[in-house]
Design an enzyme around this catalytic site. Sequence first.
Site, PDB file in Angstrom:
ATOM      1  N   PHE A  37       0.834  -1.198   0.000  1.00  0.00           N
ATOM      2  CA  PHE A  37       0.000   0.000   0.000  1.00  0.00           C
ATOM      3  C   PHE A  37       0.869   1.249   0.000  1.00  0.00           C
ATOM      4  CE2 PHE A  37      -2.513  -3.449   1.580  1.00  0.00           C
ATOM      5  CZ  PHE A  37      -3.745  -3.248   0.986  1.00  0.00           C
ATOM      6  N   GLU A  38       0.371   2.287  -0.649  1.00  0.00           N
ATOM      7  CA  GLU A  38       1.140   3.525  -0.753  1.00  0.00           C
ATOM      8  C   GLU A  38       1.470   4.120   0.604  1.00  0.00           C
ATOM      9  OE1 GLU A  38      -1.510   7.025  -2.029  1.00  0.00           O
ATOM     10  OE2 GLU A  38      -2.655   5.258  -2.583  1.00  0.00           O
ATOM     11  N   THR A  39       0.677   3.763   1.609  1.00  0.00           N
ATOM     12  CA  THR A  39       0.906   4.267   2.953  1.00  0.00           C
ATOM     13  C   THR A  39       2.153   3.665   3.590  1.00  0.00           C
ATOM     14  OG1 THR A  39      -0.671   2.558   3.562  1.00  0.00           O
ATOM     15  CG2 THR A  39      -1.478   4.821   3.510  1.00  0.00           C
ATOM     16  N   ASN A  56       0.289  12.284  -3.977  1.00  0.00           N
ATOM     17  CA  ASN A  56       0.841  11.870  -2.673  1.00  0.00           C
ATOM     18  C   ASN A  56       2.364  11.842  -2.658  1.00  0.00           C
ATOM     19  OD1 ASN A  56      -1.432  11.576  -1.150  1.00  0.00           O
ATOM     20  ND2 ASN A  56      -1.625   9.375  -1.447  1.00  0.00           N
TER      21      ASN A  56
END
Lengths: 253, 325
Positions: A50-52, B110
């Site tokens: 995940f990008e997180t 982002n």
Amino acid sequence: MSNYTKKEMMALAAGRLVRNGDVLFAGTGLSMLAATVAKRVHAPDATVFFETGGIDPSLEELPLAVADPRVMVGTAMNSGLIEAFSILGHRRLRSIAFLGAAQIDPYGNINSTVLGGYPKPKVRFPGSGGACDAASLAHAVIIFMQHERRRFVEQLDYLTSPGWLQGGDSRQRAGFKRGGPLAVVTNLGIMKFEEETKRMYLAEVYPGVAPEQVAENTGFEVDISRAVVAQDPGEDELYTLREKVDPQRLILG
Amino acid sequence: MGEDNTLTDKIMTAAQAVERFIPDGAQIALGGFTVTRNPMAIAREIIRAGRKDLYLVCHSHGQAMDLLIGAGCVSRLEIAYGGTGRFAPTCIRFRQAVQKGTLKIEDYSNYQMSLRFLAGAMGLPFMATKSGLETDLVRKQGFDPAERGQGKVPSKKLAIVENPFNGPGDRVILLPALTPDVALLHAQYVGEDGTVRIKGLGFADLEQARAADRVIVTCEDIVPREFIRLDPDQNSLPPFLVDAVVPLKWGAHPTACHYYYDYDPRHLKLYGDMAPSDDGFREYLEKWVLEPESHEDYLDRIGVKDLLRIKADPVLGYAKGLDRR
């Protein structure tokens, strides 16, 4: 008639595009289902991240957002955005990103920012998030769309994330080293992109869907002549999706 | 508490931290990401203090951002994403403010926002990326060109340059650094010495904290210095980068705090039901932000039952089997 929903078919159809060993960049919603089901059904060595910054979580429960605590559990490691995007764009990895959007054009460029003008639009959507980054840097991208004329448009209101740009070799000329959309998975079928021109065409329709239906629901000229009928979901696929991946039907509805 | 404890002058209440470090017009980097570790209690305090003209710089943000925008505290926003997953696929008050044109907005991605914080943290004027070439993130500008270069507004949204090492045709985007006035973040632990430990994902909190002039950390627990230094590999920020430490249990509610509590689906749904109408949002603000006399009073209103419902499983870090429908 079919004993499955369009959403189930979409998650499974997208999941089938995953190869064992792929590194999957998952977002929210359907993409979470597609990545999770692929891993459980036929690609056990695929890695979901995940990008997180959550890398390869156990996903015993379905995350509802990419920052859900459920992406932080059973992971190979927990990191952050800078690390995750470095992995996404790593030249060694076959990273596949799943994205959704409000609009898509014939070359797979997508809009998840606004309808109408910018910065004061008619409708505001969440924005790029990591979508532009995934579309720019990943090995390939799989896009989920509802198949409607107002969503498949000749001209996007806002180009959030780059696909094949103007087609041909324009993506390369723009300065991208790799990537581009692999397929568009819709509620009617699967669209792919011509080898040379990079223009979208209909590759597969779901059982019970006529290719003409796709043409009618696409706001630009689309080649439907090569469409084949997609394989029905198997019992094992449906069982895994319903019982293991999303038993609360949080995303399946 | 040992003699070398340095925390005593940094520990303060949310009201004191806002009073001291967040003036009107401040540029603020919010910690957390969509539904996790939003600095909610301090956001509520900012609203109670009536702060205006705040300039938020965010990657993907959710509840704290939406509340601050809805309450009229924010006039300018640089952002990649506003949403809380299925609770609000697009943040509700954010969407309305942008559609009405009451909020000055600039979109990035982002990665771009994270790189901008990293540039600020590294003392560089910009960071380069290939992400976003030929998109409207590059081509379209939200901010009024006349306001460019004023205060903390970058003189340009970004710049495209040729790669100086690799001949013509290889283009990259340069993104202006961010150096926010203040970074707000919610952590699980702060040591008695001021060392910060974030459990689970850090998102871009650490880049944001390193880039900011001031850092306010709210936390679930203050732990002994001996404890936090026993396993320093797990620590996130050294004491000297932290200006204020505000102990606030459940301080990220209704967003999640890994190993402490999950996000609160019932409260997020309640917000989703109330926030769309002006009256409903006003009512929400009254009941959950303005009327509570303290953070404890807020938690009282949430109620023990709902707090226990989302209490994290100590092994998994989230509430196992939580009804999230």
